[in-house]
Design a protein around this motif. Structure first.
Motif, mmCIF file in Angstrom:
data_model
loop_
_atom_site.group_PDB
_atom_site.id
_atom_site.type_symbol
_atom_site.label_atom_id
_atom_site.label_comp_id
_atom_site.label_asym_id
_atom_site.label_seq_id
_atom_site.Cartn_x
_atom_site.Cartn_y
_atom_site.Cartn_z
ATOM 1 N N SER A 127 0.818 -1.211 0.000
ATOM 2 C CA SER A 127 0.000 0.000 0.000
ATOM 3 C C SER A 127 0.852 1.262 0.000
ATOM 4 O O SER A 127 0.370 2.348 -0.341
ATOM 5 N N LYS A 128 2.114 1.146 0.373
ATOM 6 C CA LYS A 128 3.004 2.309 0.379
ATOM 7 C C LYS A 128 3.438 2.721 -1.019
ATOM 8 O O LYS A 128 4.108 3.753 -1.184
ATOM 9 N N LEU A 129 3.056 1.944 -2.018
ATOM 10 C CA LEU A 129 3.509 2.218 -3.374
ATOM 11 C C LEU A 129 2.653 3.253 -4.100
ATOM 12 O O LEU A 129 2.785 3.405 -5.311
ATOM 13 N N HIS A 130 1.775 3.985 -3.387
ATOM 14 C CA HIS A 130 0.973 4.988 -4.074
ATOM 15 C C HIS A 130 1.852 6.098 -4.645
ATOM 16 O O HIS A 130 1.503 6.729 -5.640
ATOM 17 N N THR A 131 3.017 6.311 -4.018
ATOM 18 C CA THR A 131 3.931 7.319 -4.568
ATOM 19 C C THR A 131 4.490 6.863 -5.912
ATOM 20 O O THR A 131 4.695 7.668 -6.816
ATOM 21 N N ASP A 132 4.755 5.562 -6.036
ATOM 22 C CA ASP A 132 5.228 5.036 -7.309
ATOM 23 C C ASP A 132 4.164 5.161 -8.390
ATOM 24 O O ASP A 132 4.473 5.388 -9.568
ATOM 25 N N LEU A 133 2.902 5.008 -7.994
ATOM 26 C CA LEU A 133 1.828 5.155 -8.975
ATOM 27 C C LEU A 133 1.778 6.559 -9.532
ATOM 28 O O LEU A 133 1.345 6.794 -10.660
ATOM 29 N N GLU A 134 2.225 7.532 -8.720
ATOM 30 C CA GLU A 134 2.231 8.920 -9.172
ATOM 31 C C GLU A 134 3.497 9.249 -9.955
ATOM 32 O O GLU A 134 3.445 9.928 -10.979
#
Length: 897
Positions: A15-22
């Motif tokens: 769930s911490k990968l939302h920054t990677d999605l951006e």
């Protein structure tokens, strides 16, 4: 480690990968598709189209055909990430097709684009080329593995240079484990293949590392060691994995019942285990239904979860479905687990379940072959089965239970039916693919064909040969097919099958050889050479008269890479006593695959026949390094040390012109022999010949306590068959000498305390050895056998202890067994009579010395009776000069009285 790499390794989207999605949405979504099992979307993406462009694939190998270019990506880090994602997708696509199921929805021809041949090459040709290239170390890859192209692509991509993705070495490990399972026999890897894993493990076990990831890595490293039969190293890895994840476990006992008619509670083995508390997350949280069941026993047989493999009931009229524990407290346990109730233990984290299953395998590897092994393994399996949480893990647990139950009459039926159910579930879609892959790399789940092969072998043990034969033929496992026909005494049928295969008249010829007609003939020969070589070896096994020709043809056909051909040829020469020819064959075989202990063993035996002791020593050393439970190899290794000892002594005597050998070197070899035998006896405890060798070497190196133990084991094993012959009387007397040469009492002079301490503490001399030797007589030898020398040695020991009455009794027992005590009327051997006279004089001396020290015995009367009885039996020798000595004895006894 980058969060994206961590998610790929875990098989869970972080769930911490939302920054990677951006920041890098395309790459992140590609990784998420791999985690979600959407391999078709990943392998047909624009990046994959560009990356899997080949040139001249028909005439070149895979490695030569691809340039691995991503022209649209300029950032090296992003390029490496994309390469890793595509390689993981390829690897997991191959695993889905051959291990976990369900059926794969993409084919290699949809992924690879050959710019020189726009018309796509068929999937069969691509996979055939991949199978050929996957052959390694002289061992062919399983030729019916589905979509082998994907595994080959993953191999090549992970082999590229990487500078930013530190997890690549771990993916190489995973790819290697899959590759090893594809080969007929395990093949050793280059020594530097996984050197980077050490630094990666340090990163994961640091203060900011991921404990579960560290546990996974150590668990998978242990799995590789398990494949290579390095049991001790694997054991250490599994234990380290448990420490890393915080798993607490202990095998103990608790009162319970195992049968329906059992009235009294008995101690039953139970495994207490508890996972560490983890942060709640969607992937790690305990499901509500399992949380409700966490404090009550779970009858897995009645669970109806459609996402889990079918768990069959036992349905036995005596055994219960599972052990019912009636005690809420274990009999003994550590303080960390004392709060656990054996009746209702909490669910374990799936990763900890994987560790327990690996530890269960380790019980099998590290234990001798006896009944306790399965009894130790069952609690591990039962602890995992009691709370199913993952499809693959539960499948592995059921498979292990099936294996354990196959040897018991009351459970063999469920064992076979459960295995059949596991085989049938593979192609189904009863659980999502991401769940099946989540812990796949952490368990030794066999491939589809291996599971079916295991089912066929199970049928063979039950005598269902026809069903087994059908499975082997469908899997095209021709070696097993041949064994089936041989078991039915139809060798002629087996020969016909192998010859038909070689001539292209059977199914394998159609699937392997005929499909290669589109390729030039040299390439076609290369593709099926490994399989053909194995078939020629099979034909050599079936036709002994032409065996040499067939094995040599297999060797030539494989371009001198077929270890099987050289192993077979070496075995052929060994069986016929041509030992000079054995050695070069087996030397080639072990050079190709040094992990097969049987090859090293036969090589060592050939060296022995040629009296090459150093070569034999090295060969048996390799045997025990591969399988340290091989008692026979330990015994042979010890013999080689002794042979070398004798050979070096003779050589040094010749060179130096002296009779005294190098004592240091001699003692070193004998000590090594002693240690080798001591290790081998752990696994050959009932082998009296090894105990005999051990006893002799132990005496030679001064380990008299161990010699005493060895003599006891020999008497226990052989006394019923051979009587007193089982006792090495010379060794027994040396043991008594070692005890009696130390004074029984001690004076109060200076320095006497140090000497007394040494004599009491030294287990190989004096008082430290006396108790063991006394036990040897009282508990082992005398209750079973007797002889004059045994009684005389026993009497000397009792005399040293000043036990006069017991010593006198032992001497009298010696006399009764001696030549004089058993002398019969009518004997005509004068030499035998003279020796008997000496024995009569000896017993008279004993009576004179011991009689006065024993109260309540008329030793003179007993002495007169002995002399009178002997003279009465030997009146035929009255004319001999020694007769006067007997008259003198009578006179002396009357005078003394």
């Amino acid at each position: 480690m980058d969060a994206l790499e961590s998610s790929l390794l875990n098989g869970q989207w972080d769930s911490k990968l939302h920054t990677d999605l951006e920041s890098r949405p395309a790459i992140a979504m590609l990784a998420k598709d791999v985690i979600d099992g959407k391999f078709r979307e990943v392998l047909t993406s624009p990046w994959a189209r560009a990356f899997f462009r080949a040139s001249g694939l028909q005439d070149k190998s895979y490695e030569e055909s691809f340039s691995w270019q991503l022209p649209s990506v300029t950032d090296e880090t992003e390029k490496e990430f994309i390469q890793v994602i595509l390689a993981v997708a390829s690897l997991h696509a191959f695993i889905q097709a051959n291990w976990t199921g369900p059926d794969l929805d993409i084919k290699p021809s949809e992924v690879i684009v050959d710019v020189m041949n726009p018309t796509l090459i068929s999937n069969e040709v691509l996979d055939m080329k991949a199978v050929t290239e996957l052959a390694y170390g002289g061992e062919p890859a399983y030729h019916l593995a589905q979509h082998a192209t994907f595994l080959r692509l993953a191999q090549l991509i992970f082999a590229l240079p990487y500078h930013h993705c530190i997890s690549v070495c771990w993916w190489r490990l995973r790819t290697t484990i899959i590759h090893e399972q594809l080969l007929d026999e395990a093949v050793p890897l280059p020594t530097d293949a996984h050197d980077l894993l050490g630094s990666l493990l340090q990163t994961l076990t640091g203060d900011t590392g991921d404990r579960d990831l560290a546990g996974r890595l150590q668990l998978e490293q242990g799995r590789l060691e398990h494949i290579f039969c390095h049991d001790k190293v694997a054991s250490d890895r599994f234990v380290q994995a448990a420490r890393a994840t915080g798993l607490q476990y202990e095998l103990t006992g608790a009162l319970g019942r195992r049968t329906k008619f059992q009235q009294n509670d008995l101690s039953q083995l139970v495994l207490l285990a508890e996972s560490r508390k983890r942060d709640d997350s969607p992937a790690e949280a305990v499901p509500d239904d399992l949380a409700d069941q966490s404090r009550t026993p779970v009858n897995v047989s009645n669970m109806t979860d459609s996402n889990l493999p079918v768990t069959l009931e036992l349905n036995d009229d005596t055994l219960l479905e599972q052990t019912i524990f009636t005690s809420s407290a274990p009999s003994s346990t550590t303080s960390q687990l004392s709060h656990l109730d054996p009746v209702s233990q909490p669910p374990l984290h799936p990763l900890d379940q994987c560790i327990l299953l690996s530890l269960c395998l380790n019980v099998r590897n590290m234990s001798p072959s006896h009944g306790l092994t399965s009894e130790q393994m069952l609690p591990y399996v039962a602890r995992v089965i009691s709370h199913p949480k993952n499809w693959s893990v539960h499948t592995m647990a059921l498979l292990l239970r099936s294996r354990l139950e196959s040897a018991r009459t009351r459970t063999v039926e469920r064992s076979v039916l459960q295995l059949q159910a596991l085989v049938d579930q593979m192609p189904t879609a009863d659980s999502p693919l991401p769940e099946r892959l989540l812990y796949f790399h952490s368990i030794p789940l066999p491939s589809k064909w291996e599971m079916e092969r295991e089912l066929a072998l199970r049928f063979l043990t039950l005598g269902v040969v026809k069903s087994a034969l059908e499975i082997f033929e469908r899997l095209e496992m021709w070696e097993e097919v041949v064994k089936c026909w041989q078991s039915m005494e139809r060798t002629d049928k087996a020969v016909v099958i192998v010859r038909d295969l070689l001539k292209g008249r059977k199914e394998e010829a159609e699937s392997v050889i005929l499909r290669g007609k589109d390729l030039p003939s040299p390439q076609r020969g290369k593709l099926d050479s490994a399989r053909q070589a194995k078939l020629w070896c099979l034909l050599g096994d079936l036709e002994p008269d032409n065996a040499v020709e067939h094995y040599e043809r297999a060797w030539a056909l494989s371009k001198e890479t077929s270890g099987r051909a050289m192993r077979s040829l070496g075995g052929y020469y060994f069986a016929r006593g041509e030992f000079e020819k054995v050695i070069p064959c087996l030397q080639r075989a072990v050079k190709i695959n040094p992990l097969l202990s049987r090859s090293w063993f036969i090589l060592g035996c050939a060296y022995i026949r040629l009296e090459n002791w150093e070569g034999a020593r090295d060969s048996f050393s390799r045997c025990v390094s591969i399988d340290d439970e091989d008692g026979e190899s330990w015994n042979n290794l010890a013999s080689m040390y002794l042979r070398l000892d004798s050979f070096q002594n003779i050589s040094e005597s010749d060179v130096n012109g002296e009779d005294q050998p190098s004592k240091a070197q001699s003692f070193s070899n004998r000590t090594l022999a002693f240690r080798a035998l001591k290790q081998g006896l752990k696994y050959s405890y009932d082998n009296w010949r090894m105990w005999t060798n051990y006893m002799i070497v132990a005496v030679d190196v001064g380990e008299l306590s161990e010699a005493c133990r060895a003599l006891a084991r020999i008497v226990e094993e052989r006394s019923a068959k051979t009587g007193a012959e089982c006792v090495d009387e010379e060794v027994l007397e040396r043991l008594v000498n070692a005890v009696t040469r130390v004074p029984a009492g001690f004076s109060q002079s200076a320095g006497d305390d140090d000497r007394r301490r040494d004599d009491v503490n030294n287990p190989n001399e004096g008082h430290g050895l006396s108790r063991r030797v006394l036990d040897l007589f009282d508990r082992t030898i005398l209750p079973r056998v007797s002889s004059p020398r045994i009684f005389r040695a026993y009497a000397r020991l009792l005399t040293w202890q000043s036990r006069w009455e017991d010593a006198l009794k032992a001497y009298l027992d010696w006399y009764r067994c001696s030549m004089a005590g058993t002398f019969e009327k009518g004997e005509t051997d004068v030499e035998k009579w003279r020796e008997a006279v000496n024995e009569v004089e000896d017993v008279m001396d004993v009576l004179r010395n011991f009689g006065p020290r024993v109260q309540g015995i008329n030793w003179r009367h007993q002495g007169r009776s002995i002399v009178r009885t002997f003279m009465g039996r030997s009146k035929d020798f009255e004319d001999e000069a020694e007769w006067s000595r007997l008259i003198e004895l009578q006179s002396e006894l009357r005078t003394e009285e």
